[in-house]
Scaffold this motif. Structure first.
Motif, PDB file in Angstrom:
ATOM      1  N   ILE A 154      76.218  12.458   8.914  1.00  0.00           N
ATOM      2  CA  ILE A 154      74.925  12.305   9.583  1.00  0.00           C
ATOM      3  C   ILE A 154      74.383  13.719   9.723  1.00  0.00           C
ATOM      4  N   GLY A 155      73.090  13.901   9.453  1.00  0.00           N
ATOM      5  CA  GLY A 155      72.617  15.248   9.195  1.00  0.00           C
ATOM      6  C   GLY A 155      73.367  15.739   7.967  1.00  0.00           C
ATOM      7  N   PHE A 156      73.645  17.021   7.926  1.00  0.00           N
ATOM      8  CA  PHE A 156      74.494  17.559   6.856  1.00  0.00           C
ATOM      9  C   PHE A 156      75.867  17.929   7.417  1.00  0.00           C
ATOM     10  N   ASN A 157      76.375  17.106   8.323  1.00  0.00           N
ATOM     11  CA  ASN A 157      77.677  17.360   8.918  1.00  0.00           C
ATOM     12  C   ASN A 157      78.777  16.854   7.986  1.00  0.00           C
ATOM     13  N   PRO A 188      72.838  18.796 -10.130  1.00  0.00           N
ATOM     14  CA  PRO A 188      73.477  19.095  -8.847  1.00  0.00           C
ATOM     15  C   PRO A 188      73.724  20.581  -8.638  1.00  0.00           C
ATOM     16  N   ASP A 189      73.866  21.332  -9.723  1.00  0.00           N
ATOM     17  CA  ASP A 189      74.069  22.773  -9.587  1.00  0.00           C
ATOM     18  C   ASP A 189      72.830  23.489  -9.058  1.00  0.00           C
ATOM     19  N   ALA A 190      71.660  22.836  -9.182  1.00  0.00           N
ATOM     20  CA  ALA A 190      70.421  23.420  -8.680  1.00  0.00           C
ATOM     21  C   ALA A 190      70.204  23.135  -7.191  1.00  0.00           C
ATOM     22  N   VAL A 191      70.982  22.204  -6.638  1.00  0.00           N
ATOM     23  CA  VAL A 191      70.886  21.908  -5.213  1.00  0.00           C
ATOM     24  C   VAL A 191      71.519  23.064  -4.440  1.00  0.00           C
ATOM     25  N   PRO A 192      70.848  23.573  -3.419  1.00  0.00           N
ATOM     26  CA  PRO A 192      71.431  24.688  -2.654  1.00  0.00           C
ATOM     27  C   PRO A 192      72.843  24.377  -2.177  1.00  0.00           C
ATOM     28  N   GLU A 193      73.657  25.408  -2.096  1.00  0.00           N
ATOM     29  CA  GLU A 193      75.037  25.235  -1.665  1.00  0.00           C
ATOM     30  C   GLU A 193      75.155  25.121  -0.150  1.00  0.00           C
ATOM     31  N   ARG A 194      74.126  25.607   0.571  1.00  0.00           N
ATOM     32  CA  ARG A 194      74.203  25.614   2.026  1.00  0.00           C
ATOM     33  C   ARG A 194      72.964  24.967   2.645  1.00  0.00           C
ATOM     34  N   ALA A 195      73.113  24.615   3.901  1.00  0.00           N
ATOM     35  CA  ALA A 195      72.006  24.035   4.664  1.00  0.00           C
ATOM     36  C   ALA A 195      72.187  24.393   6.130  1.00  0.00           C
ATOM     37  N   LEU A 196      71.121  24.230   6.895  1.00  0.00           N
ATOM     38  CA  LEU A 196      71.200  24.263   8.348  1.00  0.00           C
ATOM     39  C   LEU A 196      71.117  22.827   8.839  1.00  0.00           C
ATOM     40  N   THR A 197      71.952  22.472   9.787  1.00  0.00           N
ATOM     41  CA  THR A 197      71.947  21.103  10.278  1.00  0.00           C
ATOM     42  C   THR A 197      72.195  21.049  11.771  1.00  0.00           C
ATOM     43  N   MET A 198      71.565  20.083  12.432  1.00  0.00           N
ATOM     44  CA  MET A 198      72.006  19.756  13.788  1.00  0.00           C
ATOM     45  C   MET A 198      73.493  19.422  13.721  1.00  0.00           C
ATOM     46  N   GLY A 199      74.250  19.839  14.728  1.00  0.00           N
ATOM     47  CA  GLY A 199      75.648  19.473  14.790  1.00  0.00           C
ATOM     48  C   GLY A 199      75.830  18.040  15.268  1.00  0.00           C
ATOM     49  N   LYS A 233      86.486  13.595   9.839  1.00  0.00           N
ATOM     50  CA  LYS A 233      86.392  13.485   8.389  1.00  0.00           C
ATOM     51  C   LYS A 233      85.211  12.614   7.962  1.00  0.00           C
ATOM     52  N   VAL A 234      84.714  11.786   8.866  1.00  0.00           N
ATOM     53  CA  VAL A 234      83.519  10.959   8.622  1.00  0.00           C
ATOM     54  C   VAL A 234      82.644  11.094   9.858  1.00  0.00           C
ATOM     55  N   SER A 235      81.672  12.004   9.791  1.00  0.00           N
ATOM     56  CA  SER A 235      80.927  12.318  11.009  1.00  0.00           C
ATOM     57  C   SER A 235      80.146  11.127  11.552  1.00  0.00           C
ATOM     58  N   ALA A 236      79.797  10.172  10.682  1.00  0.00           N
ATOM     59  CA  ALA A 236      79.067   8.995  11.159  1.00  0.00           C
ATOM     60  C   ALA A 236      79.884   8.147  12.120  1.00  0.00           C
ATOM     61  N   THR A 237      81.214   8.265  12.096  1.00  0.00           N
ATOM     62  CA  THR A 237      82.021   7.489  13.046  1.00  0.00           C
ATOM     63  C   THR A 237      81.737   7.910  14.481  1.00  0.00           C
TER      64      THR A 237
END
Length: 262
Positions: A154-157, A188-199, A233-237
């Motif tokens: 959820i988010g990019f967690n 997929p290699d063009a997708v940025p390697e990092r992101a900012l996300t809400m925790g 391991k599954v942030s949506a849980t």
């Protein structure tokens, strides 16, 4: 017709309202109605927004309500879940561009009231701390809209993400970069390697959570999120620990969960 149920398999969990409907269209319509009601129920609503193809349809329904005079965004503030690092806000792949195209520029939301992390900030940690401060200064998020990624994020967690994490820089999982490649020439290699996300902790602070998922491609991870162990391991849980969470699923997304929950 929609089916609604409550779900809780462990004493440490809260009950969730799980709504299943036959089609993706009905799922999006149901979610949009909940978001619209939330906006109307506050003098100064604070919403948490998500992105993705399914959310495009939801925002289109909110815009339609606004154009009919049935929804007012003039006192609303919003906070998006995430943004890529190293992508200019004006780039077509940025979530800044996405939100302006699909919502902000289509309604009467005041300029500057839609907050999105700045992935071009010189000091990313300072940007994340400032984002947390802006959320707190707003009084907190009334309703946080969520999708779910193929990694269960959820988010990019991405896994593993502790449940007390706050807004921060993260490294994107290769699975996520593959999933999001469509906006980057299917590379997929063009997708940025990092992101900012809400925790995860930031998300859980919202007073209400609304997760929307449609399609058979979400069936496995929805089942894992609802029936698997509660785990970083599954942030949506983590949403199973929230005391006011609603999931809206079409039949395809709910299919495996329904079978394993009988």
């Amino acid at each position: 017709m929609a089916a609604s149920s409550s779900f809780a398999s462990q004493s440490s969990e809260h009950q969730m309202n799980i709504i299943t409907v036959p089609t993706p269209t009905e799922a999006v319509e149901r979610a949009a109605a909940i978001v619209a009601d939330e906006i109307r129920s506050h003098a100064a609503p604070v919403l948490g927004f998500a992105t993705g193809r399914t959310m495009e349809s939801l925002y289109a329904l909110l815009v339609a309500r606004y154009r009919k005079g049935a929804l007012d965004f003039s006192s609303m503030t919003s906070f998006n879940l995430d943004e890529y690092v190293g992508i200019a806000t004006s780039a077509p792949q940025s979530y800044h561009t996405y939100m302006h195209e699909h919502l902000f520029d289509q309604v009467n939301m005041p300029a500057g009231h839609g907050h999105i992390p700045d992935g071009m900030a010189v000091d990313l940690n300072a940007e994340c701390a400032a984002y947390e401060n802006r959320i707190r200064a707003s009084g907190g998020i009334h309703l946080q809209l969520l999708g779910i990624g193929d990694t269960g994020h959820i988010g990019f967690n991405e896994p593993p993400s502790a449940f007390d994490t706050r807004t921060r820089p993260v490294v994107l999982d290769p699975v996520t970069r593959q999933q999001n490649a469509g906006m980057f020439g299917n590379n997929p290699d063009a997708v940025p390697e990092r992101a900012l996300t809400m925790g995860v902790g930031t998300i859980l602070d919202a007073k209400r959570l609304l997760l929307l998922a449609v399609g058979s491609g979400k069936a496995d991870i929805i089942n894992e999120a609802l029936n698997g162990p509660i785990s970083e391991k599954v942030s949506a849980t983590a949403i199973r620990l929230h005391d006011n969470a609603t999931l809206i699923l079409d039949e395809a997304a709910a299919s495996i969960w329904k079978l394993t929950s009988k």
